[in-house]
Design an enzyme around this catalytic site. Structure first.
Site, PDB file in Angstrom:
ATOM      1  N   SER A 134      -2.860  -0.060  10.610  1.00  7.83           N
ATOM      2  CA  SER A 134      -2.184  -1.363  10.675  1.00  7.83           C
ATOM      3  C   SER A 134      -2.295  -1.844  12.111  1.00  7.83           C
ATOM      4  O   SER A 134      -2.508  -1.040  13.027  1.00  7.83           O
ATOM      5  CB  SER A 134      -0.706  -1.167  10.320  1.00  7.83           C
ATOM      6  N   TYR A 147       7.105   3.408  10.747  1.00  2.00           N
ATOM      7  CA  TYR A 147       5.812   2.768  10.489  1.00  2.00           C
ATOM      8  C   TYR A 147       4.964   2.732  11.762  1.00  2.00           C
ATOM      9  O   TYR A 147       3.799   3.136  11.763  1.00  2.00           O
ATOM     10  CB  TYR A 147       6.064   1.344   9.968  1.00  2.00           C
ATOM     11  N   LYS A 151       1.552   4.911  12.076  1.00  2.02           N
ATOM     12  CA  LYS A 151       0.302   4.130  12.075  1.00  2.02           C
ATOM     13  C   LYS A 151      -0.481   4.382  13.363  1.00  2.02           C
ATOM     14  O   LYS A 151      -1.712   4.388  13.357  1.00  2.02           O
ATOM     15  CB  LYS A 151       0.597   2.643  11.866  1.00  2.02           C
TER      16      LYS A 151
HETATM   17  P1  NAD Z   1       1.568  -1.957  -1.493  1.00  2.00           P
HETATM   18  O1  NAD Z   1       2.951  -1.429  -1.434  1.00  2.00           O
HETATM   19  O2  NAD Z   1       1.245  -3.158  -2.289  1.00  2.00           O
HETATM   20  O3  NAD Z   1       0.547  -0.796  -1.931  1.00  2.00           O
HETATM   21  C1  NAD Z   1       0.706   0.533  -1.553  1.00  2.00           C
HETATM   22  C2  NAD Z   1       0.326   1.394  -2.746  1.00  2.00           C
HETATM   23  O4  NAD Z   1       0.414   2.771  -2.344  1.00  2.00           O
HETATM   24  C3  NAD Z   1       1.301   1.211  -3.923  1.00  2.00           C
HETATM   25  O5  NAD Z   1       0.565   0.962  -5.116  1.00  2.00           O
HETATM   26  C4  NAD Z   1       2.051   2.531  -3.979  1.00  2.00           C
HETATM   27  O6  NAD Z   1       2.458   2.896  -5.296  1.00  2.00           O
HETATM   28  C5  NAD Z   1       1.018   3.485  -3.399  1.00  2.00           C
HETATM   29  N1  NAD Z   1       1.622   4.715  -2.864  1.00  2.00           N
HETATM   30  C6  NAD Z   1       2.650   4.809  -1.996  1.00  2.00           C
HETATM   31  N2  NAD Z   1       2.914   6.093  -1.763  1.00  2.00           N
HETATM   32  C7  NAD Z   1       2.047   6.839  -2.480  1.00  2.00           C
HETATM   33  C8  NAD Z   1       1.822   8.221  -2.641  1.00  2.00           C
HETATM   34  N3  NAD Z   1       2.579   9.134  -2.005  1.00  2.00           N
HETATM   35  N4  NAD Z   1       0.829   8.638  -3.461  1.00  2.00           N
HETATM   36  C9  NAD Z   1       0.076   7.718  -4.126  1.00  2.00           C
HETATM   37  N5  NAD Z   1       0.238   6.389  -4.015  1.00  2.00           N
HETATM   38  C10 NAD Z   1       1.212   5.944  -3.197  1.00  2.00           C
HETATM   39  O7  NAD Z   1       1.180  -2.183   0.029  1.00  2.00           O
HETATM   40  P2  NAD Z   1      -0.170  -2.660   0.734  1.00  2.00           P
HETATM   41  O8  NAD Z   1       0.234  -3.710   1.680  1.00  2.00           O
HETATM   42  O9  NAD Z   1      -1.268  -2.890  -0.209  1.00  2.00           O
HETATM   43  O10 NAD Z   1      -0.448  -1.353   1.581  1.00  2.00           O
HETATM   44  C11 NAD Z   1      -1.674  -0.664   1.606  1.00  2.00           C
HETATM   45  C12 NAD Z   1      -1.887  -0.123   3.012  1.00  2.00           C
HETATM   46  O11 NAD Z   1      -2.046  -1.225   3.907  1.00  2.00           O
HETATM   47  C13 NAD Z   1      -0.706   0.686   3.546  1.00  2.00           C
HETATM   48  O12 NAD Z   1      -1.178   1.813   4.227  1.00  2.00           O
HETATM   49  C14 NAD Z   1      -0.039  -0.291   4.496  1.00  2.00           C
HETATM   50  O13 NAD Z   1       0.678   0.366   5.507  1.00  2.00           O
HETATM   51  C15 NAD Z   1      -1.238  -1.028   5.047  1.00  2.00           C
HETATM   52  N6  NAD Z   1      -0.948  -2.323   5.673  1.00  2.00           N
HETATM   53  C16 NAD Z   1      -0.340  -3.325   4.972  1.00  2.00           C
HETATM   54  C17 NAD Z   1      -0.060  -4.533   5.611  1.00  2.00           C
HETATM   55  C18 NAD Z   1       0.629  -5.666   4.903  1.00  2.00           C
HETATM   56  O14 NAD Z   1       1.064  -6.628   5.564  1.00  2.00           O
HETATM   57  N7  NAD Z   1       0.759  -5.651   3.597  1.00  2.00           N
HETATM   58  C19 NAD Z   1      -0.428  -4.725   6.958  1.00  2.00           C
HETATM   59  C20 NAD Z   1      -1.058  -3.681   7.627  1.00  2.00           C
HETATM   60  C21 NAD Z   1      -1.318  -2.485   6.970  1.00  2.00           C
END
Ligand code: NAD
Length: 267
Positions: A134, A147, A151
């Site tokens: 992130s 977080y 990260k």
């Molecule tokens: P999201 O919550 O929509 O998706 C995350 C997915 O991971 C979910 O489907 C959840 O069920 C799954 N998950 C969580 N823990 C798990 C586990 N222990 N085993 C298996 N599956 C698991 O969120 P997202 O935004 O799509 O996040 C995806 C990645 O992107 C994450 O690592 C998040 O930190 C990163 N990210 C997101 C953003 C944002 O603004 N959305 C920004 C930067 C980074």
């Protein structure tokens, strides 16, 4: 790497960025398995034409099981997208269990997957590990202690992997977006915890909130060109440069931004 006909695993693939990554990989000709703890993972896999595995990707035997499932469905894994992630504790006062959980999912899961995959990739002289970190892994997320910490650790681990195994043909990239329109971000908007709401505001005020499909396109282009740092928000690079060029000034600026978000005076 050209992903056409390659086998890819995407963790956290039942929704958000993971689902978009899986769809983009399939569009580029890859055979995909999505892994997720969510019970909807099988249904999503059917919708997009992927194989699926349901379970905890952070558990020690979880990684082994999901790699075996991917191999059974599509053959040896060529690309692994360590994408599942959670937000974790907002501050230092929360339960030790919360800290353990965020380290397990956001960091240990990456280490466990790499440990299982690297020997085979070294033997084949090829493999690709894509870590979803992130912008919080480069710049720190206001209002999110767990977080920000994990990260940064994910960026550190991805860098180490790249340096250590790059000469063996193993490629590593690290995705560092700011806001993306997924439940992980939007959940913070109406959260009961004020720190969660501040964290959400810190992200949504800092730049455009992208759609997951936009991010997935940028990731696939970076995988094709084998670029380490993937920044769907290009302005993150300017912020990162500013931090590197004068750390104390950057910290003062972040403290000022934090006060503004909390409704206080910026000065
Ligand atoms: P999201 O919550 O929509 O998706 C995350 C997915 O991971 C979910 O489907 C959840 O069920 C799954 N998950 C969580 N823990 C798990 C586990 N222990 N085993 C298996 N599956 C698991 O969120 P997202 O935004 O799509 O996040 C995806 C990645 O992107 C994450 O690592 C998040 O930190 C990163 N990210 C997101 C953003 C944002 O603004 N959305 C920004 C930067 C980074």
């Amino acid at each position: 790497m050209d992903v056409n006909s390659k086998t890819a695993v995407v963790t956290g693939g039942a929704g958000g960025i993971g689902r978009a990554l899986a769809e983009e990989l399939i569009r580029h000709g890859a055979r995909v398995l999505i892994a997720d703890i969510a019970p909807t993972v099988g249904q999503v896999a059917e919708e997009i034409g992927a194989a699926s595995w349901q379970g905890d990707v952070a558990a020690a035997d979880g990684v082994t099981e999901l790699l075996a499932a991917a191999e059974a469905a599509h053959g040896p894994v060529d690309l692994y997208f360590a994408n599942a992630g959670i937000v974790g504790p907002t501050g230092i006062g929360e339960d030790e269990d919360e800290w353990d959980r965020v380290f397990d999912i956001n960091v240990r899961a990456h280490i466990r997957a790499a440990k299982a995959l690297v020997p085979g990739w070294q033997a084949r002289g090829e493999g690709y590990f894509v870590s979803t970190s992130s912008a919080a892994g480069l710049l720190t997320q206001i209002g999110q202690a767990g977080y920000s910490t994990t990260k940064h650790a994910a960026v550190g681990f991805a860098e180490w992997l790249n340096i250590t195994y790059g000469d063996d043909g193993i490629r590593v990239s690290c995705l560092c977006p700011m806001g993306v329109n997924t439940p992980l971000l939007t959940g913070g908007e109406r959260a009961a915890d004020a720190a969660d709401r501040t964290a959400n505001k810190a992200v949504t005020s800092a730049g455009r909130v992208l759609e997951p499909a936009e991010v997935a396109e940028v990731v696939l282009a970076a995988v094709e060109s084998e670029t380490f740092l993937i920044l769907p928000h290009p302005e993150v690079l300017d912020m990162y440069r500013m931090k590197g060029s004068d750390y104390d000034r950057w910290l003062r600026g972040m403290r000022r931004y934090r006060r503004t978000l909390a409704g206080g005076s910026a000065s």
